[in-house]
Design a protein around this motif. Structure first.
Motif, mmCIF file in Angstrom:
data_model
loop_
_atom_site.group_PDB
_atom_site.id
_atom_site.type_symbol
_atom_site.label_atom_id
_atom_site.label_comp_id
_atom_site.label_asym_id
_atom_site.label_seq_id
_atom_site.Cartn_x
_atom_site.Cartn_y
_atom_site.Cartn_z
ATOM 1 N N TRP A 16 0.829 -1.205 0.000
ATOM 2 C CA TRP A 16 0.000 0.000 0.000
ATOM 3 C C TRP A 16 0.867 1.259 0.000
ATOM 4 N N ALA A 17 2.002 1.206 0.686
ATOM 5 C CA ALA A 17 2.873 2.385 0.749
ATOM 6 C C ALA A 17 3.407 2.775 -0.627
ATOM 7 N N SER A 18 3.467 1.816 -1.547
ATOM 8 C CA SER A 18 3.962 2.122 -2.893
ATOM 9 C C SER A 18 3.015 3.053 -3.651
ATOM 10 N N LEU A 19 1.751 3.073 -3.229
ATOM 11 C CA LEU A 19 0.749 3.847 -3.953
ATOM 12 C C LEU A 19 0.675 5.280 -3.470
ATOM 13 N N GLY A 20 1.272 5.572 -2.294
ATOM 14 C CA GLY A 20 1.161 6.896 -1.706
ATOM 15 C C GLY A 20 2.376 7.751 -1.980
ATOM 16 N N GLY A 21 2.321 8.954 -1.443
ATOM 17 C CA GLY A 21 3.434 9.885 -1.601
ATOM 18 C C GLY A 21 3.288 10.729 -2.849
ATOM 19 N N ALA A 22 4.042 11.808 -2.861
ATOM 20 C CA ALA A 22 3.955 12.748 -3.965
ATOM 21 C C ALA A 22 4.614 12.175 -5.217
ATOM 22 N N ARG A 204 3.819 -11.771 2.095
ATOM 23 C CA ARG A 204 4.824 -12.394 2.945
ATOM 24 C C ARG A 204 5.523 -11.363 3.823
ATOM 25 N N PHE A 205 5.762 -10.177 3.257
ATOM 26 C CA PHE A 205 6.433 -9.129 4.015
ATOM 27 C C PHE A 205 5.444 -8.161 4.666
ATOM 28 N N ARG A 206 4.151 -8.555 4.722
ATOM 29 C CA ARG A 206 3.137 -7.814 5.455
ATOM 30 C C ARG A 206 2.978 -6.392 4.925
ATOM 31 N N ARG A 207 2.940 -6.237 3.617
ATOM 32 C CA ARG A 207 2.855 -4.907 3.013
ATOM 33 C C ARG A 207 1.444 -4.547 2.566
ATOM 34 N N LEU A 208 0.475 -5.467 2.746
ATOM 35 C CA LEU A 208 -0.892 -5.219 2.296
ATOM 36 C C LEU A 208 -1.842 -5.339 3.492
ATOM 37 N N ARG A 209 -1.780 -4.348 4.353
ATOM 38 C CA ARG A 209 -2.591 -4.376 5.571
ATOM 39 C C ARG A 209 -4.060 -4.581 5.232
ATOM 40 N N GLY A 210 -4.680 -5.522 5.942
ATOM 41 C CA GLY A 210 -6.067 -5.876 5.687
ATOM 42 C C GLY A 210 -6.212 -7.080 4.775
ATOM 43 N N LEU A 211 -5.176 -7.410 4.016
ATOM 44 C CA LEU A 211 -5.215 -8.551 3.105
ATOM 45 C C LEU A 211 -4.145 -9.583 3.403
ATOM 46 N N ASN A 212 -3.154 -9.225 4.226
ATOM 47 C CA ASN A 212 -2.007 -10.114 4.430
ATOM 48 C C ASN A 212 -2.416 -11.502 4.892
ATOM 49 N N THR A 213 -3.292 -11.585 5.903
ATOM 50 C CA THR A 213 -3.652 -12.881 6.479
ATOM 51 C C THR A 213 -4.355 -13.759 5.452
ATOM 52 N N VAL A 214 -5.321 -13.165 4.758
ATOM 53 C CA VAL A 214 -6.074 -13.931 3.761
ATOM 54 C C VAL A 214 -5.159 -14.388 2.629
ATOM 55 N N LEU A 215 -4.338 -13.474 2.110
ATOM 56 C CA LEU A 215 -3.455 -13.828 0.993
ATOM 57 C C LEU A 215 -2.427 -14.870 1.403
ATOM 58 N N ASN A 216 -1.865 -14.743 2.606
ATOM 59 C CA ASN A 216 -0.878 -15.732 3.047
ATOM 60 C C ASN A 216 -1.510 -17.115 3.173
ATOM 61 N N ALA A 217 -2.759 -17.159 3.626
ATOM 62 C CA ALA A 217 -3.452 -18.451 3.728
ATOM 63 C C ALA A 217 -3.671 -19.057 2.335
ATOM 64 N N LEU A 218 -4.067 -18.213 1.376
ATOM 65 C CA LEU A 218 -4.290 -18.708 0.020
ATOM 66 C C LEU A 218 -2.985 -19.185 -0.618
ATOM 67 N N PHE A 219 -1.928 -18.431 -0.399
ATOM 68 C CA PHE A 219 -0.650 -18.839 -0.986
ATOM 69 C C PHE A 219 -0.080 -20.073 -0.286
ATOM 70 N N ALA A 220 -0.416 -20.243 0.993
ATOM 71 C CA ALA A 220 0.007 -21.462 1.682
ATOM 72 C C ALA A 220 -0.670 -22.675 1.063
ATOM 73 N N LEU A 221 -1.939 -22.534 0.693
ATOM 74 C CA LEU A 221 -2.635 -23.631 0.010
ATOM 75 C C LEU A 221 -2.007 -23.901 -1.345
ATOM 76 N N LYS A 222 -1.688 -22.813 -2.056
ATOM 77 C CA LYS A 222 -1.060 -22.976 -3.374
ATOM 78 C C LYS A 222 0.249 -23.737 -3.279
ATOM 79 N N ASN A 223 1.009 -23.455 -2.237
ATOM 80 C CA ASN A 223 2.339 -24.040 -2.097
ATOM 81 C C ASN A 223 2.352 -25.329 -1.290
ATOM 82 N N ARG A 224 1.172 -25.786 -0.852
ATOM 83 C CA ARG A 224 1.116 -26.991 -0.029
ATOM 84 C C ARG A 224 1.669 -28.179 -0.807
#
Length: 389
Positions: A16-22, A204-224
């Motif tokens: 998310w931080a990549s989208l902000g700033g001047a 993985r690096f917790r850069r998408l606050r609000g989505l990190n937990t869900v995405l990590n769970a989905l990617f864990a399934l992908k990589n199972r």
């Protein structure tokens, strides 16, 4: 905690931080009038050489202090690499008479510290030699009388070092129109994979606050089911052969088209990028001030507009670098020189820098706590506390 492995990314990560700033309007390679994306900085170097249409047997001058990805494109282009030395400011020590076979010279803007290349430009004009200004370390900045990239007949850049893109390089010019080339298409599968890899890294690096937990769970399934090896202590590899270096340079995708995702992400706002890198560069300078046995490579560099690394000279580098390498610290050095690189050019600092100069990463997605830990670790390794008598 000082001896725990570092877990921070070695390059910018989308979040998310990549989208902000001047939106910054800084001088640099992206502002040159002629520009075209490539898959990497080494692909941009190869395309610059192809733009020249050099005769068979032509030689290209390269710095004795280099990354192997500077040399590999010259060999892939069927040209002969030759070497020049560097002075104490990292500027070329070019021969008075280069020889008729020398048709191009590659000069890097090292560490993100932009330097005027006026003497190099005059030398090239005098001898009829084309100049590639390698801006892999220096995407932004004013290089003396010109913006960085504008000294060269061609400028090349590696955008992955500065922006959260899965891959991207840039070929640009202030002096020549770019002749068209037809890169190989990537297809929808490659684009989808790049998007998924970008999201996986971000979560993985917790850069998408609000989505990190869900995405990590989905990617864990992908990589199972995939085997995950336990972390091992990193050891410095032995000196590689030319064949190993060429394989490591991954020249297979140099003729591929850049990803559309990369083309979109390089347009993100750049104000945070500039501010954060400047702050980290200053912090390294403050935190390592007065250290016995080490010093900034350039005491008068000031704060660059967008530093890639903080170059640190270490008097006794081997035990320090081994310890940092084993902990996966955000530090590297250019110690894998291409076989055949001369070590006895008059006045050349290159062989010394390849051993003594540690490059401390300054990218905008490094965590403050990890930077402070790196500073503390460097102080302990370089200047250990004295034992009480």
């Amino acid at each position: 905690m000082l001896d725990a492995p570092f877990t921070q990314p070695k390059s910018p990560v989308f979040g998310w931080a990549s989208l902000g700033g001047a939106t910054a309007h800084a001088p640099g390679v992206q502002q040159l009038p002629q520009r075209r994306l490539t898959t990497s900085g080494r692909a941009a170097i190869l395309q610059a050489l192809r733009q020249m249409k050099l005769p068979t047997g032509s030689a290209v001058l390269l710095p004795s202090y280099h990354c192997p990805t500077m040399v590999a494109p010259v060999l892939v282009a069927g040209l002969e690499p030759r070497y020049y030395g560097l002075d104490a400011q990292g500027l070329p020590l070019l021969p008075e008479s280069p020889g008729a076979e020398v048709r191009a010279v590659l000069v890097p803007q090292l560490f993100g510290i932009a330097r005027s290349l006026a003497p190099v430009r005059a030398w090239c004009d005098r001898h009829g030699v084309s100049l590639i200004e390698d801006c892999a370390h220096c995407l932004f900045g004013q290089a003396g009388e010109r913006p960085v990239g504008a000294w060269g007949d061609w400028a090349t850049a590696s955008l992955t070092k500065f922006m959260p893109v899965p891959e991207a390089g840039l070929l640009a010019s202030a002096a020549h129109s770019l002749q068209a080339w037809q890169p190989a298409g990537r297809g929808a599968l490659a684009e989808c994979k790049a998007a998924l890899d970008t999201l996986e890294l971000a979560s993985r690096f917790r850069r998408l606050r609000g989505l990190n937990t869900v995405l990590n769970a989905l990617f864990a399934l992908k990589n199972r089911g995939r085997s995950v090896s336990a972390p091992r202590a990193r050891t410095a590899p032995p000196a590689p052969s030319a064949e190993q270096l060429m394989r490591g340079c991954d020249m297979a995708r140099v003729d591929s088209a850049p990803l559309r995702l990369s083309a979109a992400l390089v347009e993100l706002p750049q104000g945070r990028l500039l501010q954060r890198r400047q702050a980290l560069f200053r912090r390294y300078g403050q935190g390592l001030q007065g250290l016995q046995g080490a010093r900034p490579l350039f005491a008068d560099a000031g704060t660059p507009l967008a530093p890639y690394v903080f170059p640190l000279w270490v008097d006794e580098p081997e035990p320090v670098y081994r310890a940092l390498h084993a902990l996966n610290a955000p530090v590297f050095r250019w110690d894998q020189l291409w076989p055949g690189t001369p070590a006895d050019l008059p006045g050349d600092q290159g062989p010394l820098w390849s051993r003594h100069v540690l490059q401390l990463l300054c990218h905008q997605d490094l965590d403050d706590a990890e930077v402070e830990r790196l500073i503390a670790l460097l102080r302990r390794l370089i200047q250990p506390p004295r034992e009480n008598p």
